[in-house]
Every structure is written in C-alpha cells, then in structure tokens.
Design an enzyme around this catalytic site. Structure first.
Site, PDB file in Angstrom:
ATOM      1  N   LYS A  47       0.914  -0.993   0.032  1.00 21.38           N
ATOM      2  CA  LYS A  47       0.075  -0.023   0.052  1.00 21.38           C
ATOM      3  C   LYS A  47       0.954   1.254   0.070  1.00 21.38           C
ATOM      4  O   LYS A  47       2.101   1.057   0.186  1.00 21.38           O
ATOM      5  CB  LYS A  47      -0.971   0.048   1.112  1.00 21.38           C
ATOM      6  CG  LYS A  47      -0.145  -0.058   2.577  1.00 21.38           C
ATOM      7  CD  LYS A  47      -1.204  -0.361   3.606  1.00 21.38           C
ATOM      8  CE  LYS A  47      -0.220  -0.069   4.966  1.00 21.38           C
ATOM      9  NZ  LYS A  47      -1.232   0.232   6.157  1.00 21.38           N
ATOM     10  N   ARG A 145      -9.388  -0.153  15.228  1.00 24.64           N
ATOM     11  CA  ARG A 145      -9.183   0.454  13.946  1.00 24.64           C
ATOM     12  C   ARG A 145     -10.482   0.141  13.132  1.00 24.64           C
ATOM     13  O   ARG A 145     -11.505   0.782  13.199  1.00 24.64           O
ATOM     14  CB  ARG A 145      -7.808   0.447  13.248  1.00 24.64           C
ATOM     15  CG  ARG A 145      -7.507   1.371  12.282  1.00 24.64           C
ATOM     16  CD  ARG A 145      -6.155   1.377  11.836  1.00 24.64           C
ATOM     17  NE  ARG A 145      -5.397   0.229  11.260  1.00 24.64           N
ATOM     18  CZ  ARG A 145      -4.265   0.091  10.708  1.00 24.64           C
ATOM     19  NH1 ARG A 145      -3.746   0.886  10.479  1.00 24.64           N
ATOM     20  NH2 ARG A 145      -3.831  -1.185  10.366  1.00 24.64           N
ATOM     21  N   HIS A 174      -4.937  -7.525  13.547  1.00 21.52           N
ATOM     22  CA  HIS A 174      -3.636  -6.506  13.431  1.00 21.52           C
ATOM     23  C   HIS A 174      -3.368  -6.103  14.900  1.00 21.52           C
ATOM     24  O   HIS A 174      -3.803  -5.875  15.625  1.00 21.52           O
ATOM     25  CB  HIS A 174      -4.054  -5.345  12.779  1.00 21.52           C
ATOM     26  CG  HIS A 174      -2.841  -4.646  12.200  1.00 21.52           C
ATOM     27  ND1 HIS A 174      -1.873  -5.143  11.573  1.00 21.52           N
ATOM     28  CD2 HIS A 174      -2.496  -3.288  12.225  1.00 21.52           C
ATOM     29  CE1 HIS A 174      -0.875  -4.224  11.108  1.00 21.52           C
ATOM     30  NE2 HIS A 174      -1.432  -2.972  11.550  1.00 21.52           N
ATOM     31  N   ARG A 230       2.170 -10.939   7.469  1.00 23.66           N
ATOM     32  CA  ARG A 230       2.042  -9.525   6.204  1.00 23.66           C
ATOM     33  C   ARG A 230       3.190  -8.604   6.808  1.00 23.66           C
ATOM     34  O   ARG A 230       3.309  -8.035   7.735  1.00 23.66           O
ATOM     35  CB  ARG A 230       0.804  -9.092   6.741  1.00 23.66           C
ATOM     36  CG  ARG A 230      -0.768 -10.244   6.640  1.00 23.66           C
ATOM     37  CD  ARG A 230      -2.018  -8.850   6.820  1.00 23.66           C
ATOM     38  NE  ARG A 230      -1.778  -8.156   8.208  1.00 23.66           N
ATOM     39  CZ  ARG A 230      -2.195  -8.718   9.340  1.00 23.66           C
ATOM     40  NH1 ARG A 230      -2.732  -9.658   9.353  1.00 23.66           N
ATOM     41  NH2 ARG A 230      -2.084  -7.860  10.188  1.00 23.66           N
ATOM     42  N   TYR A 274      14.877  31.470   3.639  1.00 27.49           N
ATOM     43  CA  TYR A 274      13.538  32.231   4.453  1.00 27.49           C
ATOM     44  C   TYR A 274      14.024  32.181   5.887  1.00 27.49           C
ATOM     45  O   TYR A 274      14.423  31.247   6.426  1.00 27.49           O
ATOM     46  CB  TYR A 274      12.366  31.156   4.256  1.00 27.49           C
ATOM     47  CG  TYR A 274      11.915  31.262   3.047  1.00 27.49           C
ATOM     48  CD1 TYR A 274      11.424  32.540   2.296  1.00 27.49           C
ATOM     49  CD2 TYR A 274      11.459  30.027   2.282  1.00 27.49           C
ATOM     50  CE1 TYR A 274      10.841  32.365   0.854  1.00 27.49           C
ATOM     51  CE2 TYR A 274      11.016  30.093   0.964  1.00 27.49           C
ATOM     52  CZ  TYR A 274      10.826  31.039   0.541  1.00 27.49           C
ATOM     53  OH  TYR A 274      10.157  31.246  -0.932  1.00 27.49           O
ATOM     54  N   CYS A 321      13.243  25.252   1.728  1.00 30.18           N
ATOM     55  CA  CYS A 321      12.245  25.721   1.017  1.00 30.18           C
ATOM     56  C   CYS A 321      11.425  24.325   0.289  1.00 30.18           C
ATOM     57  O   CYS A 321      11.575  23.361   0.369  1.00 30.18           O
ATOM     58  CB  CYS A 321      12.800  26.512  -0.071  1.00 30.18           C
ATOM     59  SG  CYS A 321      14.068  27.584   0.483  1.00 30.18           S
ATOM     60  N   ASP A 323      11.291  23.624  -2.839  1.00 28.52           N
ATOM     61  CA  ASP A 323      11.992  22.998  -3.792  1.00 28.52           C
ATOM     62  C   ASP A 323      13.631  22.795  -3.721  1.00 28.52           C
ATOM     63  O   ASP A 323      14.379  22.428  -4.754  1.00 28.52           O
ATOM     64  CB  ASP A 323      11.867  23.633  -5.041  1.00 28.52           C
ATOM     65  CG  ASP A 323      10.217  24.031  -5.285  1.00 28.52           C
ATOM     66  OD1 ASP A 323       9.364  22.975  -5.505  1.00 28.52           O
ATOM     67  OD2 ASP A 323      10.192  25.287  -5.463  1.00 28.52           O
TER      68      ASP A 323
HETATM   69  C1  LIG Z   1      -3.283  -4.533   8.007  1.00 23.55           C
HETATM   70  C2  LIG Z   1      -1.892  -4.355   7.779  1.00 23.55           C
HETATM   71  N1  LIG Z   1      -1.326  -5.509   7.839  1.00 23.55           N
HETATM   72  C3  LIG Z   1       0.319  -5.394   8.079  1.00 23.55           C
HETATM   73  C4  LIG Z   1       0.703  -4.091   7.705  1.00 23.55           C
HETATM   74  C5  LIG Z   1       2.267  -4.301   7.549  1.00 23.55           C
HETATM   75  O1  LIG Z   1       3.006  -3.661   8.547  1.00 23.55           O
HETATM   76  P1  LIG Z   1       4.567  -3.296   8.644  1.00 23.55           P
HETATM   77  O2  LIG Z   1       4.766  -2.212   7.493  1.00 23.55           O
HETATM   78  O3  LIG Z   1       4.851  -2.998   9.911  1.00 23.55           O
HETATM   79  O4  LIG Z   1       5.096  -4.832   8.281  1.00 23.55           O
HETATM   80  C6  LIG Z   1       0.306  -3.153   7.775  1.00 23.55           C
HETATM   81  C7  LIG Z   1       0.682  -1.579   7.689  1.00 23.55           C
HETATM   82  O5  LIG Z   1       0.591  -0.984   8.200  1.00 23.55           O
HETATM   83  C8  LIG Z   1      -1.091  -3.021   7.799  1.00 23.55           C
HETATM   84  O6  LIG Z   1      -1.978  -2.174   7.801  1.00 23.55           O
END
Ligand SMILES: Cc1ncc(COP(=O)(O)O)c(C=O)c1O
Length: 389
Positions: A47, A145, A174, A230, A274, A321, A323
C-alpha cells in the site's frame, strides 16, 4: 501511476531529484523474512505506493522474493497492480464504499469483511456472477481501528456461513504494539485471537489462512506467524522499531538523491534562506540543492538534517524551501551538478530514513511514503539475479 524512469530519462528531462530503488534488496529482504517465518506464507504489503518505493515494480520484486500474496489499503491500488499484469491474490485491508464492489470482483481483489452489511453486498454481487468469492474476516483484537469486535465474532460468523457465495478463506487481526518486543498487550491480542478462532471453528468457519503478524511480529514473535505473515516495512529494508534493529540481515532499498544547482561564496554575517535563520560565521561557500519539502524532504529538517556529498556530511543550513535547500560546504570541492545523497549510501557513510525520522519526530514509514510522484523512481536490478545475495 508509474513514476519509473531510466537514469538517461531523468537526465534528459532535467529531473534534479530522484529516488533509486534497488529491487534486488527487496527480493533479498522478502526471502530473509520468509525464511524466518516458521513456514508461513508471506504477504507483501505494498500500500502507499509500496511505502513510496513504487509499484508495480516493488510488488513484482516481492513476488519474485517469495511473497505469495499482496496487501493494499485501497481498491485503486489493487486495480493499478492488476492493470500492470500482477496475477497474485491482492488483499484490500478495509471495506471500501459499496460502489467499488463491482471493480473488486471484476479484478479478483480479495475483500476484507467486518460488517454484515458489506458481506451481504459482496455475497449478492458474487451470486449475480455465479461465483464464490474468498473473503478474509477481520477481527478487532484490541487496536480498535477496523474489525468485528471479538465478542460479536460468533454471531457475524454464523451470518457469513449462511451466505453461500462467500468463502471465508481467512481470518485475521492486527497488532497494536508489536514494535515493542514482549509487550503484554501483544500476548493478550494473540490469546484473544486464538480464542476467537476456536469460536469460529465451533460456528463452522475453518479458514485456510489465519494471520496476525506485521514485520515487527514476524521478526520477533514466532507465536504470531500462523499461516501467513504480512510484511511491509521490513521488506523495504527499513526497521519496524528501535528494539528490532539488526535482528535480521535487511538491506535498505531506497536512496534519494538530488543535484546541487548553484554554489556561491558568502561573507561572515550573511544570512541564508527564508527567515535568514542560518548566518555565516565566516566567509564560506554555500551550495543550493534542488530538493525541498515538495519532494518529501521535510521542512523540519531545516538546520537538522545531514546530507552526503562525495562521502562527506553537511548539515542543512537554514530553512528547507519547497524545492530547494542550502548547505554550507566551507572550502570543499562541491560544484553545480554535484550529487547530494539525502537518503542512502555514499562512500563509507549513509543517511538512513530512520535518522531523518528522528529529526522530524516521525517514523521511517512516513519518511519514504511521503516522497511524492514528482520524484521519479529509477529501478535498479529489475531482473531477479545474482545481486540479490
Ligand atoms: C493491516 C496491515 N497489515 C500489515 C501491515 C504491515 O505492517 P509493517 O509495515 O509494520 O510490516 C500493515 C501496515 O501498516 C497493515 O495495515
């Protein structure tokens, strides 16, 4: 959204700042994590444009490294991967608005479900297509969540079992504090998740995949490995938490580099950028680097961040800044066109995303994820090969 350019294209188009993403490092990291996961399968979490590293290339590298599934936050992220030809199962971590269900089913994205209303809409859409759709039931084991509250799981499960077009392929949760090894809250979450699985079993739900671990838990707690881990952050060679540094041989995959645009000699007392917050103590050379907060180089690095040029460290002089930012390079041989390393290795030194995160008061995740689309990604080691280590 493909921001991939070759090094020659970066030059020809005059991009003064770019990210280099070593896909060999991603493959190596995923292989290392998978070998540590007690035989569980590994889902590559891609993601947020692969935490800023870039898709589909990062996702493909993860699959080459041994990931069997991918995880995204948004339907659009999954569609992007499908359009690029990625065929592996792709999980969407939250329930999208119902309007997205057609696209999800048409492109075989695996829904997460945690409300009966959403499950019903998926089931009806699946029935219309004459299909059974695999779904993964999300349980809230304490992070609060999204997910079915643990006490409601048995009743939701009974409803799901009655929806014949759904196959509850997975059940997952999670962890809230896995980045702190041996935290009692993680033990509580594991126990609650196990209890929930037993209740589901009684209700006739026997998922093929039970999953709980993120990178931190994968690295530190075998009790969380179950059928699938994951992994996001560690796949990119970034550390999920301070206490986990160095546990595995992980390689940072991303470098951020920018060109010096101009140098000039200023006098003692002259102010820079700046607010004129940097004032020269003596006559010195100032180099202007063409990267700024619109490139993900946070403004809070003003006067704090270090960059490397020719293996030497220079502190950002004054305000970052949008850029550009400036460096006091003293008498050193820094010229227009010199390359500054904002993140990554240069000679014997390195600036890590973790170092910038400390200055900014955030986590490494945010440092790379916030590198925006105007910064092209140059992918290194695209073909799986000997460089993966
Ligand atoms: C539902 C879920 N699983 C797994 C992960 C992976 O976590 P990490 O990047 O700490 O391995 C995330 C990331 O935030 C997540 O939202």
């Amino acid at each position: 959204m493909d921001m991939s350019l070759t090094r020659a294209e970066v030059e020809e188009r005059g991009h003064p700042v770019w990210a280099e993403v070593d896909l060999g490092a991603i493959r190596h990291n995923v292989r290392t994590l998978a070998a540590h996961a007690s035989g569980a399968e590994l889902m590559g979490v891609v993601k947020g444009y692969a935490y800023g590293h870039g898709n589909p290339q990062s996702a493909i590298a993860m699959l080459q490294g041994g990931a069997t599934r991918l995880g995204v936050a948004r339907v659009a992220e999954g569609l992007h991967l499908r359009q690029a030809g990625v065929a592996a199962p792709i999980h969407v971590f939250t329930e999208p608005p119902p309007g997205a269900i057609t696209a999800m089913l048409d492109h075989d994205l695996t829904p997460t479900v945690y409300t009966e209303a959403f499950a019903r809409v998926v089931s009806d859409a699946a029935k219309e297509r004459g299909r059974r759709v695999p779904v993964h039931l999300k349980v809230d084991s304490g992070m609060h969540r999204v997910g079915v509250p643990a006490e409601d799981v048995a009743s939701v499960a009974r409803s799901l079992v009655a929806m014949e077009a759904l196959e509850v392929e997975g059940v997952w949760s999670h962890l809230a504090v896995a980045d702190v090894p041996n935290h009692p809250f993680t033990r509580m979450q594991i126990d609650l998740f196990q209890k929930t699985l037993e209740e589901l079993d009684t209700a006739g739900v026997k998922p093929r995949y039970r999953h709980l671990a993120n990178s931190a838990a994968t690295m530190s707690d075998p009790d969380t490995h179950l059928d699938l881990v994951r992994c996001g952050i560690a796949s990119y060679g970034l550390w999920p938490g301070r206490d986990l540094l160095g546990i595995l041989d992980l390689r940072p995959a991303l470098a951020l580099r920018a060109r010096v645009n101009m140098t000039k000699v200023l006098e003692a007392g002259d102010g820079v950028s700046y607010g004129l917050r940097y004032s020269l103590a003596q006559r010195s050379r100032i180099a202007t680097v063409t990267a700024g907060y619109a490139d993900g180089y946070d403004r809070r690095l003003s006067g704090r961040g270090d960059v490397l040029i020719g293996g030497r460290r220079y502190r950002v002089s004054g305000t970052v800044c949008m850029d550009q930012f400036m460096l006091d390079v003293g008498e050193d041989d820094v010229e227009a066109g010199s390359i500054a390393t904002l993140i990554g290795d240069d000679a014997d030194d390195a600036v890590r995303a973790e170092e910038l995160a400390v200055h900014v008061g955030t986590i490494n995740y945010e440092v790379t994820t916030r590198i925006p689309s105007r910064v092209p990604r140059i992918f290194l080691n695209e073909t799986a090969g000997g460089d993966d280590g």
